[in-house]
Design a protein around this motif. Structure first.
Motif, mmCIF file in Angstrom:
data_model
loop_
_atom_site.group_PDB
_atom_site.id
_atom_site.type_symbol
_atom_site.label_atom_id
_atom_site.label_comp_id
_atom_site.label_asym_id
_atom_site.label_seq_id
_atom_site.Cartn_x
_atom_site.Cartn_y
_atom_site.Cartn_z
ATOM 1 N N PHE A 1 0.843 -1.204 0.000
ATOM 2 C CA PHE A 1 0.000 0.000 0.000
ATOM 3 C C PHE A 1 0.875 1.249 0.000
ATOM 4 O O PHE A 1 0.623 2.205 -0.739
ATOM 5 N N GLU A 2 1.886 1.263 0.846
ATOM 6 C CA GLU A 2 2.772 2.427 0.943
ATOM 7 C C GLU A 2 3.446 2.718 -0.390
ATOM 8 O O GLU A 2 3.535 3.880 -0.815
ATOM 9 N N LEU A 3 3.920 1.679 -1.052
ATOM 10 C CA LEU A 3 4.598 1.861 -2.341
ATOM 11 C C LEU A 3 3.627 2.337 -3.425
ATOM 12 O O LEU A 3 3.967 3.190 -4.242
ATOM 13 N N ASN A 4 2.421 1.800 -3.413
ATOM 14 C CA ASN A 4 1.427 2.221 -4.399
ATOM 15 C C ASN A 4 0.986 3.657 -4.152
ATOM 16 O O ASN A 4 0.766 4.418 -5.100
ATOM 17 N N LEU A 5 0.860 4.030 -2.872
ATOM 18 C CA LEU A 5 0.510 5.408 -2.539
ATOM 19 C C LEU A 5 1.602 6.355 -3.018
ATOM 20 O O LEU A 5 1.327 7.396 -3.632
ATOM 21 N N LEU A 6 2.851 5.998 -2.767
ATOM 22 C CA LEU A 6 3.979 6.832 -3.188
ATOM 23 C C LEU A 6 4.049 6.914 -4.716
ATOM 24 O O LEU A 6 4.396 7.959 -5.273
ATOM 25 N N SER A 7 3.698 5.825 -5.376
ATOM 26 C CA SER A 7 3.693 5.829 -6.844
ATOM 27 C C SER A 7 2.669 6.812 -7.386
ATOM 28 O O SER A 7 2.952 7.580 -8.319
ATOM 29 N N LEU A 8 1.478 6.832 -6.802
ATOM 30 C CA LEU A 8 0.448 7.779 -7.229
ATOM 31 C C LEU A 8 0.890 9.211 -6.951
ATOM 32 O O LEU A 8 0.628 10.120 -7.749
ATOM 33 N N CYS A 9 1.583 9.404 -5.832
ATOM 34 C CA CYS A 9 2.107 10.740 -5.500
ATOM 35 C C CYS A 9 3.063 11.212 -6.592
ATOM 36 O O CYS A 9 2.995 12.367 -7.044
ATOM 37 N N SER A 10 3.950 10.326 -7.018
ATOM 38 C CA SER A 10 4.949 10.699 -8.029
ATOM 39 C C SER A 10 4.286 11.018 -9.366
ATOM 40 O O SER A 10 4.733 11.897 -10.102
ATOM 41 N N ILE A 11 3.202 10.322 -9.682
ATOM 42 C CA ILE A 11 2.479 10.569 -10.928
ATOM 43 C C ILE A 11 1.880 11.978 -10.927
ATOM 44 O O ILE A 11 1.947 12.698 -11.933
ATOM 45 N N ILE A 12 1.302 12.375 -9.803
ATOM 46 C CA ILE A 12 0.693 13.714 -9.701
ATOM 47 C C ILE A 12 1.771 14.796 -9.729
ATOM 48 O O ILE A 12 1.603 15.839 -10.376
ATOM 49 N N ILE A 13 2.877 14.561 -9.053
ATOM 50 C CA ILE A 13 3.970 15.545 -9.024
ATOM 51 C C ILE A 13 4.498 15.813 -10.431
ATOM 52 O O ILE A 13 4.843 16.943 -10.780
ATOM 53 N N LYS A 14 4.534 14.784 -11.267
ATOM 54 C CA LYS A 14 5.075 14.925 -12.630
ATOM 55 C C LYS A 14 4.005 15.277 -13.669
ATOM 56 O O LYS A 14 4.324 15.471 -14.835
ATOM 57 N N ALA A 15 2.740 15.362 -13.245
ATOM 58 C CA ALA A 15 1.623 15.504 -14.183
ATOM 59 C C ALA A 15 1.710 16.728 -15.081
ATOM 60 O O ALA A 15 1.343 16.674 -16.257
ATOM 61 N N ASP A 16 2.204 17.852 -14.542
ATOM 62 C CA ASP A 16 2.243 19.084 -15.344
ATOM 63 C C ASP A 16 3.592 19.288 -16.035
ATOM 64 O O ASP A 16 3.893 20.376 -16.533
ATOM 65 N N GLY A 17 4.428 18.254 -16.029
ATOM 66 C CA GLY A 17 5.700 18.327 -16.746
ATOM 67 C C GLY A 17 6.830 18.985 -15.992
ATOM 68 O O GLY A 17 7.940 19.121 -16.501
ATOM 69 N N GLN A 18 6.555 19.427 -14.769
ATOM 70 C CA GLN A 18 7.621 20.018 -13.952
ATOM 71 C C GLN A 18 7.487 19.540 -12.515
ATOM 72 O O GLN A 18 6.386 19.407 -11.993
ATOM 73 N N VAL A 19 8.610 19.271 -11.900
ATOM 74 C CA VAL A 19 8.618 18.762 -10.530
ATOM 75 C C VAL A 19 8.743 19.925 -9.555
ATOM 76 O O VAL A 19 9.762 20.612 -9.513
ATOM 77 N N SER A 20 7.688 20.148 -8.799
ATOM 78 C CA SER A 20 7.662 21.249 -7.833
ATOM 79 C C SER A 20 8.280 20.812 -6.516
ATOM 80 O O SER A 20 7.941 19.754 -5.971
#
Length: 245
Positions: free
Chosen positions: A56-75
């Motif tokens: 669960f923790e790894l899947n949650l972190l994976s979804l987090c990384s997807i959202i962070i990269k969604a707009d093409g820049q890492v904030s």
């Protein structure tokens, strides 16, 4: 309820022995279906499919990384938001171990929003998935605004999580403000009657009440509390606007 229906059907087919067999089978199905879910944690909810908390923790972190990269820049602020969550929830040592494991997993396979969200949709209750979506919106807003690209990715993930359209719009309205924001949060039109407004508030307050999401996961727990407050705030706004007592 299932066990009594099964008992009746069993009696109809095999009389008394069938009723006993039906009752036992129905009881088993009720337990598998999640009766007595109060008191379960998010992680315990996964045990129906023997999924570990680490997954669960790894899947949650994976979804987090997807959202962070969604707009093409890492904030950096979005990164800090996620890192602070894991540090406050798991402590420095375990959080760092999770990040290391996550980095190793990323090197071996591509992160797929569809695969991860579908996996979670099959193993979590609907209330939990609403909190997950709320948490992901929180990440997107961490840098001050939710971009169109992030909204698009969040909508995609919501679809894989099997979150309904109205629930998605309601959660989004908590992060992206508009003129009829309060109505969107309560999932009603601005033309709704006062009675419909009151009914919608009761329905939403029940749906998002923190007691419906019993979990040890701090992000999910915090999301439930925040959404409940937003529902109350939306109702109070409409009350003041219309003079509803």
């Amino acid at each position: 309820m299932i066990k009594w229906v099964a008992a009746f059907l069993g009696y109809f087919i095999l009389r008394f022995p069938g009723a006993i067999l039906g009752f036992l089978l129905g009881s088993l199905l009720e337990n598998m279906g999640g009766s007595g879910e109060r008191g379960r944690t998010v992680f315990q909810d996964f045990t129906r499919q023997t999924v570990s908390p680490a997954d669960f923790e790894l899947n949650l972190l994976s979804l987090c990384s997807i959202i962070i990269k969604a707009d093409g820049q890492v904030s950096q602020r979005e990164l800090d938001y996620v890192r602070q969550y894991f540090l406050s929830t798991y402590g420095k040592e375990k959080a760092n171990a999770i990040f290391r494991t996550f980095n190793d997993v990323v090197k071996k396979r591509e992160i797929s929003a569809q695969r991860i969200a579908t996996y979670l949709a099959q193993r979590t209750r609907y209330e939990v998935r609403l909190q997950l979506l709320h948490f992901l919106f929180g990440i997107a807003q961490a840098d001050g605004q939710v971009s169109k690209a992030e909204v698009s990715k969040l909508k995609e993930i919501a679809g894989y999580l099997r979150v309904g359209h109205h629930d998605f719009e309601s959660i989004m309205a908590m992060f992206i403000k508009s003129a009829d924001n309060a109505y969107k949060i309560l999932e009603i039109e601005k033309t709704a009657s006062d009675d419909d407004v009151k009914k919608a508030y009761r329905t939403m307050a029940k749906k998002y009440h923190p007691d419906r999401v019993v979990t040890e996961n701090e992000a999910i727990k915090k999301g439930a509390e925040e959404k409940f407050k937003e529902v109350q705030k939306a109702y109070e706004t409409i009350q003041k606007e219309r003079g509803i007592s």
